[in-house]
Design a protein around this motif. Structure first.
Motif, mmCIF file in Angstrom:
data_model
loop_
_atom_site.group_PDB
_atom_site.id
_atom_site.type_symbol
_atom_site.label_atom_id
_atom_site.label_comp_id
_atom_site.label_asym_id
_atom_site.label_seq_id
_atom_site.Cartn_x
_atom_site.Cartn_y
_atom_site.Cartn_z
ATOM 1 N N PHE A 97 0.865 -1.170 0.000
ATOM 2 C CA PHE A 97 0.000 0.000 0.000
ATOM 3 C C PHE A 97 0.906 1.226 0.000
ATOM 4 C CE2 PHE A 97 -2.159 -3.495 2.028
ATOM 5 C CZ PHE A 97 -3.317 -3.552 1.281
ATOM 6 N N VAL A 98 0.865 1.973 -1.085
ATOM 7 C CA VAL A 98 1.819 3.047 -1.322
ATOM 8 C C VAL A 98 1.116 4.391 -1.215
ATOM 9 C CG1 VAL A 98 3.510 3.932 -2.980
ATOM 10 C CG2 VAL A 98 3.013 1.480 -2.904
ATOM 11 N N TYR A 99 1.751 5.316 -0.469
ATOM 12 C CA TYR A 99 1.208 6.671 -0.382
ATOM 13 C C TYR A 99 2.353 7.670 -0.324
ATOM 14 C CZ TYR A 99 2.204 6.680 4.643
ATOM 15 O OH TYR A 99 2.822 6.620 5.856
ATOM 16 N N CYS A 100 2.014 8.917 -0.558
ATOM 17 C CA CYS A 100 2.976 10.010 -0.471
ATOM 18 C C CYS A 100 2.215 11.234 0.036
ATOM 19 C CB CYS A 100 3.645 10.269 -1.826
ATOM 20 S SG CYS A 100 2.497 10.853 -3.093
ATOM 21 N N ARG A 101 2.725 12.393 -0.200
ATOM 22 C CA ARG A 101 2.059 13.602 0.285
ATOM 23 C C ARG A 101 0.763 13.875 -0.484
ATOM 24 N NH1 ARG A 101 2.236 19.280 -0.516
ATOM 25 N NH2 ARG A 101 1.917 20.380 1.454
ATOM 26 N N SER A 102 0.839 13.829 -1.817
ATOM 27 C CA SER A 102 -0.328 14.197 -2.626
ATOM 28 C C SER A 102 -0.961 13.036 -3.389
ATOM 29 C CB SER A 102 0.062 15.269 -3.650
ATOM 30 O OG SER A 102 0.931 14.712 -4.625
ATOM 31 N N GLY A 103 -0.232 11.948 -3.571
ATOM 32 C CA GLY A 103 -0.720 10.811 -4.352
ATOM 33 C C GLY A 103 -0.044 10.684 -5.705
ATOM 34 N N ALA A 104 0.679 11.716 -6.150
ATOM 35 C CA ALA A 104 1.331 11.684 -7.461
ATOM 36 C C ALA A 104 2.541 10.755 -7.472
ATOM 37 C CB ALA A 104 1.741 13.094 -7.883
ATOM 38 N N ARG A 105 3.451 10.940 -6.535
ATOM 39 C CA ARG A 105 4.644 10.078 -6.489
ATOM 40 C C ARG A 105 4.262 8.635 -6.187
ATOM 41 N NH1 ARG A 105 7.788 13.828 -2.523
ATOM 42 N NH2 ARG A 105 5.651 13.734 -1.876
ATOM 43 N N SER A 106 3.271 8.437 -5.323
ATOM 44 C CA SER A 106 2.864 7.060 -5.020
ATOM 45 C C SER A 106 2.285 6.399 -6.266
ATOM 46 C CB SER A 106 1.883 7.010 -3.850
ATOM 47 O OG SER A 106 0.761 7.828 -4.069
ATOM 48 N N GLY A 107 1.636 7.168 -7.128
ATOM 49 C CA GLY A 107 1.144 6.622 -8.392
ATOM 50 C C GLY A 107 2.284 6.161 -9.277
ATOM 51 N N ARG A 108 3.337 6.960 -9.352
ATOM 52 C CA ARG A 108 4.523 6.563 -10.137
ATOM 53 C C ARG A 108 5.189 5.344 -9.502
ATOM 54 N NH1 ARG A 108 5.435 12.183 -10.042
ATOM 55 N NH2 ARG A 108 7.313 11.931 -8.771
ATOM 56 N N GLY A 109 5.209 5.315 -8.178
ATOM 57 C CA GLY A 109 5.792 4.173 -7.477
ATOM 58 C C GLY A 109 5.049 2.889 -7.760
ATOM 59 N N VAL A 110 3.725 2.954 -7.761
ATOM 60 C CA VAL A 110 2.911 1.761 -8.042
ATOM 61 C C VAL A 110 3.131 1.303 -9.480
ATOM 62 C CG1 VAL A 110 0.532 0.961 -8.337
ATOM 63 C CG2 VAL A 110 1.212 2.111 -6.230
ATOM 64 N N GLU A 111 3.237 2.240 -10.421
ATOM 65 C CA GLU A 111 3.532 1.860 -11.806
ATOM 66 C C GLU A 111 4.848 1.088 -11.869
ATOM 67 O OE1 GLU A 111 3.452 4.987 -14.727
ATOM 68 O OE2 GLU A 111 1.672 5.871 -13.803
ATOM 69 N N PHE A 112 5.877 1.595 -11.198
ATOM 70 C CA PHE A 112 7.171 0.923 -11.175
ATOM 71 C C PHE A 112 7.050 -0.467 -10.567
ATOM 72 C CE2 PHE A 112 10.900 -0.401 -8.848
ATOM 73 C CZ PHE A 112 11.891 -0.324 -9.807
ATOM 74 N N LEU A 113 6.384 -0.545 -9.411
ATOM 75 C CA LEU A 113 6.259 -1.826 -8.713
ATOM 76 C C LEU A 113 5.498 -2.849 -9.549
ATOM 77 C CD1 LEU A 113 5.531 -0.435 -5.160
ATOM 78 C CD2 LEU A 113 7.570 -1.724 -5.853
ATOM 79 N N LYS A 114 4.435 -2.427 -10.220
ATOM 80 C CA LYS A 114 3.672 -3.365 -11.059
ATOM 81 C C LYS A 114 4.506 -3.862 -12.225
ATOM 82 C CE LYS A 114 -0.922 -2.464 -9.621
ATOM 83 N NZ LYS A 114 -2.300 -2.587 -9.971
ATOM 84 N N LYS A 115 5.283 -2.974 -12.835
ATOM 85 C CA LYS A 115 6.173 -3.398 -13.919
ATOM 86 C C LYS A 115 7.223 -4.381 -13.415
ATOM 87 C CE LYS A 115 5.655 0.657 -16.812
ATOM 88 N NZ LYS A 115 6.263 1.911 -17.290
ATOM 89 N N ALA A 116 7.580 -4.243 -12.129
ATOM 90 C CA ALA A 116 8.565 -5.145 -11.522
ATOM 91 C C ALA A 116 7.932 -6.453 -11.047
ATOM 92 C CB ALA A 116 9.257 -4.447 -10.348
ATOM 93 N N GLY A 117 6.600 -6.594 -11.226
ATOM 94 C CA GLY A 117 5.940 -7.852 -10.882
ATOM 95 C C GLY A 117 5.145 -7.846 -9.590
ATOM 96 N N TYR A 118 5.054 -6.701 -8.916
ATOM 97 C CA TYR A 118 4.271 -6.604 -7.674
ATOM 98 C C TYR A 118 2.818 -6.257 -8.037
ATOM 99 C CZ TYR A 118 8.706 -6.595 -5.202
ATOM 100 O OH TYR A 118 9.936 -6.932 -4.705
ATOM 101 N N GLU A 119 2.047 -7.281 -8.375
ATOM 102 C CA GLU A 119 0.669 -7.061 -8.842
ATOM 103 C C GLU A 119 -0.266 -6.572 -7.741
ATOM 104 O OE1 GLU A 119 -0.518 -6.925 -11.910
ATOM 105 O OE2 GLU A 119 1.541 -7.244 -12.570
ATOM 106 N N GLN A 120 0.111 -6.737 -6.480
ATOM 107 C CA GLN A 120 -0.750 -6.292 -5.385
ATOM 108 C C GLN A 120 -0.323 -4.936 -4.831
ATOM 109 O OE1 GLN A 120 -2.501 -9.147 -2.661
ATOM 110 N NE2 GLN A 120 -1.157 -10.692 -3.552
ATOM 111 N N ALA A 121 0.389 -4.147 -5.626
ATOM 112 C CA ALA A 121 0.753 -2.787 -5.229
ATOM 113 C C ALA A 121 -0.437 -1.873 -5.504
ATOM 114 C CB ALA A 121 1.977 -2.313 -5.999
ATOM 115 N N VAL A 122 -0.806 -1.067 -4.504
ATOM 116 C CA VAL A 122 -1.980 -0.198 -4.604
ATOM 117 C C VAL A 122 -1.603 1.215 -4.166
ATOM 118 C CG1 VAL A 122 -4.325 0.195 -3.745
ATOM 119 C CG2 VAL A 122 -3.496 -2.134 -4.060
#
Length: 65
Positions: free
Chosen positions: A27-52
């Motif tokens: 479960f990924v969060y940041c201050r506004s939600g923008a960086r956490s969105g980029r983080g989830v994209e990275f994690l999903k590409k790396a195979g972490y399908e349960q990244a939210v």
């Protein structure tokens, strides 16, 4: 990496160091939600399908520990 109460505070450029099993719910969060969105994209590409992206902490109105 900073850990507190079961959480991990990690900059985007260090996400490739997490080392969790790919099946781990993340479960990924940041201050506004923008960086956490980029983080989830990275994690999903790396195979972490349960990244939210749970958004930004600015929108949270409950108690913070």
């Amino acid at each position: 990496m900073h850990k507190a109460m079961g959480s991990v505070n990690l900059p985007l450029d260090e996400l490739d160091t997490i080392g969790y099993a790919k099946s781990t719910p993340l479960f990924v969060y940041c201050r506004s939600g923008a960086r956490s969105g980029r983080g989830v994209e990275f994690l999903k590409k790396a195979g972490y399908e349960q990244a939210v992206n749970i958004g930004g902490i600015m929108d949270y109105h409950g108690e913070i520990e």
